[in-house]
Design a protein around this motif. Structure first.
Motif, PDB file in Angstrom:
ATOM      1  N   GLY A  13      -2.643   8.472   3.192  1.00 21.35           N
ATOM      2  CA  GLY A  13      -1.576   7.699   3.821  1.00 21.35           C
ATOM      3  C   GLY A  13      -0.412   7.596   2.856  1.00 21.35           C
ATOM      4  N   ALA A  14       0.762   7.339   3.412  1.00 17.97           N
ATOM      5  CA  ALA A  14       1.982   7.302   2.601  1.00 17.97           C
ATOM      6  C   ALA A  14       1.961   6.108   1.642  1.00 17.97           C
ATOM      7  N   ASN A  15       2.895   6.094   0.715  1.00 18.26           N
ATOM      8  CA  ASN A  15       3.048   4.942  -0.183  1.00 18.26           C
ATOM      9  C   ASN A  15       3.231   3.684   0.651  1.00 18.26           C
ATOM     10  N   GLY A  16       2.480   2.644   0.289  1.00 16.15           N
ATOM     11  CA  GLY A  16       2.622   1.379   1.005  1.00 16.15           C
ATOM     12  C   GLY A  16       1.810   1.295   2.278  1.00 16.15           C
ATOM     13  N   ALA A  17       0.990   2.313   2.578  1.00 19.47           N
ATOM     14  CA  ALA A  17       0.201   2.306   3.821  1.00 19.47           C
ATOM     15  C   ALA A  17      -0.928   1.288   3.780  1.00 19.47           C
ATOM     16  N   GLY A  18      -1.293   0.829   2.571  1.00 13.12           N
ATOM     17  CA  GLY A  18      -2.329  -0.194   2.462  1.00 13.12           C
ATOM     18  C   GLY A  18      -3.627   0.287   1.840  1.00 13.12           C
ATOM     19  N   LYS A  19      -3.606   1.482   1.271  1.00 17.18           N
ATOM     20  CA  LYS A  19      -4.849   2.074   0.729  1.00 17.18           C
ATOM     21  C   LYS A  19      -5.401   1.252  -0.440  1.00 17.18           C
ATOM     22  N   SER A  20      -4.534   0.948  -1.407  1.00 18.80           N
ATOM     23  CA  SER A  20      -5.004   0.184  -2.577  1.00 18.80           C
ATOM     24  C   SER A  20      -5.451  -1.212  -2.158  1.00 18.80           C
ATOM     25  N   THR A  21      -4.692  -1.824  -1.271  1.00 20.36           N
ATOM     26  CA  THR A  21      -5.055  -3.170  -0.821  1.00 20.36           C
ATOM     27  C   THR A  21      -6.440  -3.141  -0.171  1.00 20.36           C
ATOM     28  N   LEU A  22      -6.699  -2.119   0.637  1.00 21.08           N
ATOM     29  CA  LEU A  22      -7.994  -2.013   1.311  1.00 21.08           C
ATOM     30  C   LEU A  22      -9.125  -1.858   0.292  1.00 21.08           C
TER      31      LEU A  22
ATOM     32  N   ASP B 252      -9.484   4.842  -6.515  1.00 23.15           N
ATOM     33  CA  ASP B 252      -8.093   4.792  -6.063  1.00 23.15           C
ATOM     34  C   ASP B 252      -7.295   5.887  -6.772  1.00 23.15           C
ATOM     35  N   GLU B 253      -6.537   6.636  -6.015  1.00 24.19           N
ATOM     36  CA  GLU B 253      -5.628   7.644  -6.579  1.00 24.19           C
ATOM     37  C   GLU B 253      -6.344   8.541  -7.594  1.00 24.19           C
ATOM     38  N   VAL B 254      -7.278   9.322  -7.087  1.00 24.81           N
ATOM     39  CA  VAL B 254      -8.084  10.159  -7.979  1.00 24.81           C
ATOM     40  C   VAL B 254      -7.204  11.032  -8.866  1.00 24.81           C
TER      41      VAL B 254
ATOM     42  N   GLU C 278      -6.756   9.729  -1.993  1.00 28.88           N
ATOM     43  CA  GLU C 278      -6.241  10.991  -2.531  1.00 28.88           C
ATOM     44  C   GLU C 278      -4.923  11.347  -1.854  1.00 28.88           C
ATOM     45  N   GLN C 279      -3.856  11.462  -2.660  1.00 31.21           N
ATOM     46  CA  GLN C 279      -2.537  11.812  -2.124  1.00 31.21           C
ATOM     47  C   GLN C 279      -2.448  13.275  -1.711  1.00 31.21           C
ATOM     48  N   ASP C 280      -3.258  14.113  -2.364  1.00 31.89           N
ATOM     49  CA  ASP C 280      -3.204  15.544  -2.106  1.00 31.89           C
ATOM     50  C   ASP C 280      -4.081  15.863  -0.882  1.00 31.89           C
TER      51      ASP C 280
ATOM     52  N   ARG D  50      -3.618  -9.752   3.154  1.00 31.77           N
ATOM     53  CA  ARG D  50      -2.188 -10.079   3.102  1.00 31.77           C
ATOM     54  C   ARG D  50      -1.683 -10.133   1.676  1.00 31.77           C
ATOM     55  N   HIS D  51      -0.389  -9.898   1.527  1.00 28.87           N
ATOM     56  CA  HIS D  51       0.319 -10.216   0.283  1.00 28.87           C
ATOM     57  C   HIS D  51       1.371 -11.229   0.694  1.00 28.87           C
ATOM     58  N   GLY D  52       1.116 -12.505   0.460  1.00 29.42           N
ATOM     59  CA  GLY D  52       2.041 -13.531   0.916  1.00 29.42           C
ATOM     60  C   GLY D  52       2.190 -13.451   2.423  1.00 29.42           C
ATOM     61  N   LEU D  53       3.413 -13.311   2.886  1.00 29.91           N
ATOM     62  CA  LEU D  53       3.661 -13.269   4.329  1.00 29.91           C
ATOM     63  C   LEU D  53       3.429 -11.883   4.913  1.00 29.91           C
ATOM     64  N   LEU D  54       3.308 -10.883   4.035  1.00 32.86           N
ATOM     65  CA  LEU D  54       3.146  -9.514   4.525  1.00 32.86           C
ATOM     66  C   LEU D  54       1.675  -9.210   4.812  1.00 32.86           C
ATOM     67  N   THR D  55       1.387  -8.758   6.026  1.00 42.02           N
ATOM     68  CA  THR D  55       0.024  -8.344   6.344  1.00 42.02           C
ATOM     69  C   THR D  55      -0.091  -6.853   6.029  1.00 42.02           C
TER      70      THR D  55
ATOM     71  N   PRO E  58      -9.960   1.534 -10.374  1.00 42.54           N
ATOM     72  CA  PRO E  58      -8.660   1.107  -9.849  1.00 42.54           C
ATOM     73  C   PRO E  58      -7.541   2.074 -10.190  1.00 42.54           C
ATOM     74  N   GLU E  59      -6.455   1.945  -9.443  1.00 44.15           N
ATOM     75  CA  GLU E  59      -5.262   2.729  -9.744  1.00 44.15           C
ATOM     76  C   GLU E  59      -4.855   2.398 -11.180  1.00 44.15           C
ATOM     77  N   GLY E  60      -4.533   3.411 -11.966  1.00 45.22           N
ATOM     78  CA  GLY E  60      -4.127   3.170 -13.354  1.00 45.22           C
ATOM     79  C   GLY E  60      -5.298   3.009 -14.305  1.00 45.22           C
TER      80      GLY E  60
HETATM   81  P1  ATP Z   1       0.618   3.237  -2.954  1.00 38.92           P
HETATM   82  O1  ATP Z   1       0.216   4.635  -2.738  1.00 38.92           O
HETATM   83  O2  ATP Z   1       2.086   3.075  -3.185  1.00 38.92           O
HETATM   84  O3  ATP Z   1      -0.240   2.476  -3.939  1.00 38.92           O
HETATM   85  P2  ATP Z   1      -0.898   1.999  -0.832  1.00 38.92           P
HETATM   86  O4  ATP Z   1      -1.165   2.772   0.412  1.00 38.92           O
HETATM   87  O5  ATP Z   1      -1.990   1.854  -1.805  1.00 38.92           O
HETATM   88  O6  ATP Z   1       0.413   2.544  -1.523  1.00 38.92           O
HETATM   89  P3  ATP Z   1      -0.630  -0.837  -1.001  1.00 38.92           P
HETATM   90  O7  ATP Z   1      -0.328  -0.781  -2.448  1.00 38.92           O
HETATM   91  O8  ATP Z   1      -1.943  -1.344  -0.570  1.00 38.92           O
HETATM   92  O9  ATP Z   1      -0.393   0.572  -0.338  1.00 38.92           O
HETATM   93  O10 ATP Z   1       0.516  -1.676  -0.297  1.00 38.92           O
HETATM   94  C1  ATP Z   1       0.457  -2.082   1.065  1.00 38.92           C
HETATM   95  C2  ATP Z   1       1.634  -2.994   1.356  1.00 38.92           C
HETATM   96  O11 ATP Z   1       1.473  -4.197   0.612  1.00 38.92           O
HETATM   97  C3  ATP Z   1       2.996  -2.434   0.949  1.00 38.92           C
HETATM   98  O12 ATP Z   1       3.947  -2.855   1.898  1.00 38.92           O
HETATM   99  C4  ATP Z   1       3.252  -3.052  -0.404  1.00 38.92           C
HETATM  100  O13 ATP Z   1       4.629  -3.181  -0.633  1.00 38.92           O
HETATM  101  C5  ATP Z   1       2.596  -4.404  -0.255  1.00 38.92           C
HETATM  102  N1  ATP Z   1       2.070  -4.894  -1.541  1.00 38.92           N
HETATM  103  C6  ATP Z   1       1.154  -4.293  -2.310  1.00 38.92           C
HETATM  104  N2  ATP Z   1       0.876  -5.023  -3.410  1.00 38.92           N
HETATM  105  C7  ATP Z   1       1.645  -6.135  -3.320  1.00 38.92           C
HETATM  106  C8  ATP Z   1       1.813  -7.293  -4.137  1.00 38.92           C
HETATM  107  N3  ATP Z   1       1.128  -7.447  -5.265  1.00 38.92           N
HETATM  108  N4  ATP Z   1       2.707  -8.228  -3.718  1.00 38.92           N
HETATM  109  C9  ATP Z   1       3.388  -8.087  -2.577  1.00 38.92           C
HETATM  110  N5  ATP Z   1       3.275  -7.022  -1.744  1.00 38.92           N
HETATM  111  C10 ATP Z   1       2.421  -6.062  -2.112  1.00 38.92           C
END
Ligand code: ATP
Length: 232
Positions: free
Chosen positions: A36-45, A158-160, A189-191, A12-17, A84-86
């Motif tokens: 997966g698209a931006n925000g799909a959760g790849k980096s979080t995973l 992340d994000e090769v 990988e976005q590509d 989770r990020h706060g209230l967001l799962t 990590p990304e970056g």
């Molecule tokens: P991207 O390609 O943009 O990095 P992603 O697939 O890696 O996307 P994440 O970065 O894991 O996705 O984000 C998953 C969800 O968690 C998104 O809705 C994002 O807005 C939210 N999120 C990610 N990091 C944070 C954070 N530090 N605080 C709050 N919400 C976050």
């Protein structure tokens, strides 16, 4: 043999799962592409697997050992490395200094500084260059070399290719795919074409859930694209 196993892992990020109850197994030796698209959760995973982000539920097992509560540095010692990304290099430090930091914390294994410089010959020539003065591709290679130096069993990248020129992307993948003693790889990988090219299996995330998981030989680019946009 299963190397990594996720059992109903929630992040989770706060209230967001961002990742709800994900279950996934990664076999030793496989190359898995996560798309997966931006925000799909790849980096979080990836960050949750590496211990850079806490799991809010579920269990993470590395080779059968429950690592869910282990801090990141202990996971490195057990064989998990994250690029990590970056990249997150120390910008004011040279390539050699960035690599030396990782070498100090290394597990036993095939990768040493000598081996890294023999494999990444570009980096050998850039040893004394500050990380901040490297091109994106050179930074990515340094970050991958740094991760390999910890002798990971599972390397998470992340994000090769994000932000790299096509030539740099080719160079990074050329290096990754021709490595001797290649660890098990989980790549974001976005590509899509590239992901399908290099990986044996592709997983597409949609809003933190697995929308598709398949051997790359068994799916078309169109099927992955549909999963990417939630059309299947
Ligand atoms: P991207 O390609 O943009 O990095 P992603 O697939 O890696 O996307 P994440 O970065 O894991 O996705 O984000 C998953 C969800 O968690 C998104 O809705 C994002 O807005 C939210 N999120 C990610 N990091 C944070 C954070 N530090 N605080 C709050 N919400 C976050």
């Amino acid at each position: 043999m299963t190397l990594l196993s996720l059992e109903s892992v929630t992040a989770r990020h706060g209230l967001l799962t961002a990742v709800p109850e994900m279950s996934l197994k990664i076999a030793e030796g496989e190359t898995l592409a996560l798309v997966g698209a931006n925000g799909a959760g790849k980096s979080t995973l990836l960050r949750t697997i590496a211990g850079a982000h806490p799991a809010a539920g579920g269990r993470i097992l590395l080779d059968g050992t429950d690592i869910t509560a282990r801090p990141a540095h202990e996971r490195v010692a057990l064989g998990l490395a994250l690029v990590p990304e970056g990249r997150r290099l120390f910008p004011g430090m040279t390539v050699a200094e960035n690599l030396a930091v990782a070498a100090r914390r290394a597990r036993e294994g095939p990768w040493s500084l000598t081996r890294v410089y023999d494999t990444f010959t570009v980096l050998a020539g850039l040893r004394d260059r500050r990380a901040s003065e490297l091109s994106g591709g050179q930074q990515q290679l340094t970050a991958i070399a740094r991760a390999l130096l910890t002798n990971p069993r599972l390397l998470l990248i992340d994000e090769v290719s994000l932000g790299l020129s096509p030539v740099a992307v080719d160079a990074v993948y050329e290096t990754l795919t021709t490595l001797d003693s290649r660890p098990t790889l989980l790549l974001v990988e976005q590509d899509l074409s590239r992901a399908l090219d290099v990986a044996g299996r592709v997983i597409c995330l949609l809003e933190g859930r697995i929308a598709l998981s398949a051997a790359t030989g068994d799916v078309t680019r169109e099927q992955v694209t549909e999963a990417y946009f939630g059309l299947r």
